[in-house]
Design a protein around this motif. Structure first.
Motif, PDB file in Angstrom:
ATOM      1  N   GLU A  67       0.826  -1.204   0.000  1.00 10.63           N
ATOM      2  CA  GLU A  67       0.000   0.000   0.000  1.00 10.63           C
ATOM      3  C   GLU A  67       0.862   1.257   0.000  1.00 10.63           C
ATOM      4  OE1 GLU A  67      -3.661   2.129   2.488  1.00 10.63           O
ATOM      5  OE2 GLU A  67      -2.872   0.178   3.125  1.00 10.63           O
ATOM      6  N   ASN A  71       0.993   4.106  -2.821  1.00  3.88           N
ATOM      7  CA  ASN A  71       0.803   5.535  -2.578  1.00  3.88           C
ATOM      8  C   ASN A  71       1.812   6.368  -3.370  1.00  3.88           C
ATOM      9  OD1 ASN A  71      -1.319   5.120  -0.811  1.00  3.88           O
ATOM     10  ND2 ASN A  71      -0.023   5.102   1.006  1.00  3.88           N
ATOM     11  N   ALA A  75       0.747   8.930  -6.265  1.00  2.00           N
ATOM     12  CA  ALA A  75       1.121  10.341  -6.200  1.00  2.00           C
ATOM     13  C   ALA A  75       1.736  10.805  -7.509  1.00  2.00           C
ATOM     14  CB  ALA A  75       2.105  10.568  -5.044  1.00  2.00           C
ATOM     15  N   ILE A 124       7.770  10.351  -1.626  1.00  6.02           N
ATOM     16  CA  ILE A 124       6.454  10.651  -2.219  1.00  6.02           C
ATOM     17  C   ILE A 124       6.490  12.027  -2.887  1.00  6.02           C
ATOM     18  CG2 ILE A 124       4.055  11.215  -1.701  1.00  6.02           C
ATOM     19  CD1 ILE A 124       3.939   8.991   0.248  1.00  6.02           C
ATOM     20  N   THR A 397      -3.689   6.992 -11.285  1.00  6.42           N
ATOM     21  CA  THR A 397      -3.678   7.330  -9.863  1.00  6.42           C
ATOM     22  C   THR A 397      -4.639   6.428  -9.099  1.00  6.42           C
ATOM     23  OG1 THR A 397      -3.226   9.636 -10.397  1.00  6.42           O
ATOM     24  CG2 THR A 397      -4.045   9.175  -8.194  1.00  6.42           C
ATOM     25  N   LYS A 401      -3.518   3.439  -6.241  1.00  5.88           N
ATOM     26  CA  LYS A 401      -4.016   3.374  -4.858  1.00  5.88           C
ATOM     27  C   LYS A 401      -4.832   2.108  -4.613  1.00  5.88           C
ATOM     28  CE  LYS A 401      -4.906   4.940  -0.721  1.00  5.88           C
ATOM     29  NZ  LYS A 401      -3.832   5.000   0.302  1.00  5.88           N
TER      30      LYS A 401
END
Length: 440
Positions: A67, A71, A75, A124, A397, A401
Motif C-alpha cells: 500500500e 501511494n 502520487a 512521495i 492514480t 491506490k
C-alpha cells in the motif's frame, strides 16, 4: 517571469526559403522532428517507469508495504496527469526544442535525489514532482507532430512515433533491473538519470519548432507538386490565448470528453499491469528479479507491430480511431482471464498473456491521443493531449491506490478482477465513438 517567457517562447517565423529548396528541406525536417521526438520521449520513460521495476527490492530494504508503494505510484500518476494538462497548455505557447529538453534535464536531477533518499515522505514528494515535470514530455511531441504531419497521415506517423513508448518502456525494464542487480536498487535511478542528461542535450541540439520557424510553409500548404498555389489560413496559424486553448478549443468539445473518459479506463488496464506486473509475478508466481524485468520488456515491445498496423488502419478508415481502439480491447479480456487462471510454475504462459495484452493495449493508448488532436485546432494539440492524458493518469492514480490496497487485502486475484471491470468500462464508452471521424 518575462525572462522565462522569452526562453520558452515559440520560435519566430523566418522568411520563406526559395521554392526550389522547399520540397527537400520539408522532408528532411519532417524526419528530423520524428527522430528527435521519438528518441527524446523514449528517454523520458527511463526516468519515469524505473520505480515499478525495483519496487519490491526498495520496499524490502526500506520496509514499505504494498500500500505504501502504491501511494508513491498514485502520487506520481496524479501529478503526471496534472502536469500533462498544465504543461500541455504551456507547450502550445512554447518552443518544444527548449521546453522538452528542459523538462528532461529536470527529471534527471529529481531521479538522483529520489535514489539517494530513504525517507518515505520525501520520496512521495520527489516522485510526485517528477511526475509533474514528466508532463513536459508528451505535449511538445504532440505539438511538433501536429505541425509537421497532416490529419490524413497522423495515424501512420503517430504510430511510428508512438513506438517510443514501447522502446523506452521496454528498455527501462532491463536497464533498471540490471542496474539494481549489479549495483543495488538505487542505481536504477542514477543510471537512467545519466542517460536522461545526455538526452536533454541531444533534444536541444536536434529538435525544431514549427515549419515556419525554419522558413517553410505550414503543413496544410505543403504539396510538393503544387505548393505555390496553396493559400495560408491565417486564423489557423494564429497563436491562441490561454483562454482560447483551454475553454474554446478543449473544454467545450464533447468529443474530447468522450475520448478522455475512455482513456481513464484504458490507462487503468495499461498501468495496472505495467506498474504491478513485475511485483505480481514475483509475489504470486514465484518469478525472480530478472524475470520481472522481462515481463516489462515483453509487455512493451509486443505493442510495436500492432501500433504501426492499427495507426495505418485508422488512416485507411478515414480517421475512425475510436472504432479501431474498441476492436483492440476485445482480445485483452481473454488474456486477463488467462493470467487469472494460470497457476504458479508456468511463467512462460504468463509472459505469453502479457505479450498479447501489450500487443493490443498500445494501439488504443496511441489512437485516443491522436483522436484528441484530430478533433481540435493544431494550435491546441498540446492542450488537447494534456486534457486526454490527465484523464488517463487520473486512472493510473486510481489504479495505483486501489491495486496496492487489493494486493495487501483480498489478494492478487482481486487485482485482476478489478482490471477486468475497468476494461469493460473502456469498451462501453468506445461504443459511442464507433463512427466518429475528423474532417480532413
Amino acid at each position: 517571469m518575462t525572462l522565462l517567457r522569452r526562453i520558452f517562447a515559440p520560435a519566430p517565423a523566418i522568411p520563406r526559403l526559395p521554392d526550389s529548396e522547399i520540397p527537400s528541406k520539408y522532408q528532411h525536417y519532417r524526419w528530423q522532428i520524428l527522430e528527435s521526438t521519438f528518441i527524446g520521449y523514449a528517454v523520458y520513460y527511463l526516468v519515469r517507469n524505473n520505480l515499478p521495476v525495483v519496487g519490491k527490492e526498495m520496499s524490502a530494504e526500506l520496509h514499505y508495504s504494498y500500500e505504501m508503494l502504491g501511494n508513491i505510484l498514485a502520487a506520481t500518476a496524479l501529478s503526471y496527469g496534472l502536469g500533462k494538462f498544465v504543461m500541455g497548455i504551456l507547450s502550445d505557447r512554447s518552443n518544444p526544442r527548449v521546453f522538452m529538453a528542459f523538462g528532461l534535464a529536470l527529471t534527471a536531477i529529481i531521479n538522483v535525489l529520489f535514489g539517494a533518499s530513504s525517507d518515505y515522505s520525501l520520496q512521495i514528494v520527489l516522485w510526485a514532482v517528477n511526475g509533474f515535470v514528466q508532463g513536459m514530455g508528451w505535449p511538445p511531441c504532440g505539438r511538433s507532430l501536429g505541425h509537421w504531419f497532416s490529419i490524413k497521415e497522423r495515424g501512420t506517423y503517430f504510430a511510428i512515433w508512438n513506438i517510443a513508448h514501447n522502446i523506452g518502456g521496454g528498455l527501462v525494464g532491463m536497464v533498471a533491473a540490471q542496474s539494481a542487480l549489479y549495483f543495488g536498487w538505487r542505481s536504477a535511478f542514477y543510471i537512467p538519470a545519466a542517460i536522461a542528461a545526455v538526452g536533454a542535450v541531444y533534444l536541444f541540439l536536434r529538435l525544431r519548432d514549427t515549419p515556419q520557424s525554419v522558413g517553410l510553409p505550414p503543413i496544410e500548404d505543403f504539396k510538393p507538386e503544387d505548393y505555390k498555389d496553396a493559400k495560408v489560413d491565417e486564423d489557423a496559424e494564429r497563436e491562441r490565448t490561454t483562454y482560447e486553448l483551454l475553454f474554446k478549443d478543449v473544454l467545450s468539445n464533447p468529443v474530447l470528453w468522450l475520448f478522455a473518459s475512455a482513456n481513464f479506463f484504458v490507462y487503468i488496464v495499461r498501468y495496472g499491469l505495467l506498474d504491478w506486473g513485475p511485483t505480481y509475478l514475483k509475489a504470486a508466481k514465484g518469478a525472480s528479479l530478472s524475470d520481472g524485468g522481462w515481463s516489462t520488456l515483453i509487455y512493451e515491445f509486443a505493442g510495436i507491430i500492432s501500433t504501426l498496423l492499427m495507426g495505418w488502419l485508422s488512416d485507411r478508415l478515414g480517421g475512425r480511431r475510436g472504432m479501431v481502439s474498441l476492436l483492440c480491447l476485445l482480445p485483452i479480456s481473454g488474456s486477463l482471464a488467462g493470467i487469472y487462471m494460470t497457476p504458479p510454475g508456468y511463467l512462460w504462459l504468463d509472459l505469453l498473456f502479457f505479450s498479447i495484452i501489450g500487443f493490443f493495449i498500445y494501439p488504443p493508448v496511441m489512437l485516443l491521443g491522436v483522436a484528441g488532436l484530430d478533433f481540435t485546432s493544431k494550435k491546441a494539440v498540446g492542450t488537447a493531449a494534456g486534457f486526454i492524458g490527465f484523464f488517463g493518469y487520473a486512472g493510473r492514480t486510481f489504479e495505483g491506490k486501489i491495486l496496492g490496497m487489493l494486493a495487501d487485502g483480498p489478494g492478487w486475484n482481486a487485482v485482476l478482477l478489478f482490471l477486468g471491470g475497468s476494461l469493460l468500462g473502456a469498451i462501453l464508452l468506445l461504443l459511442f465513438t464507433w463512427n466518429l471521424k475528423p474532417k480532413q
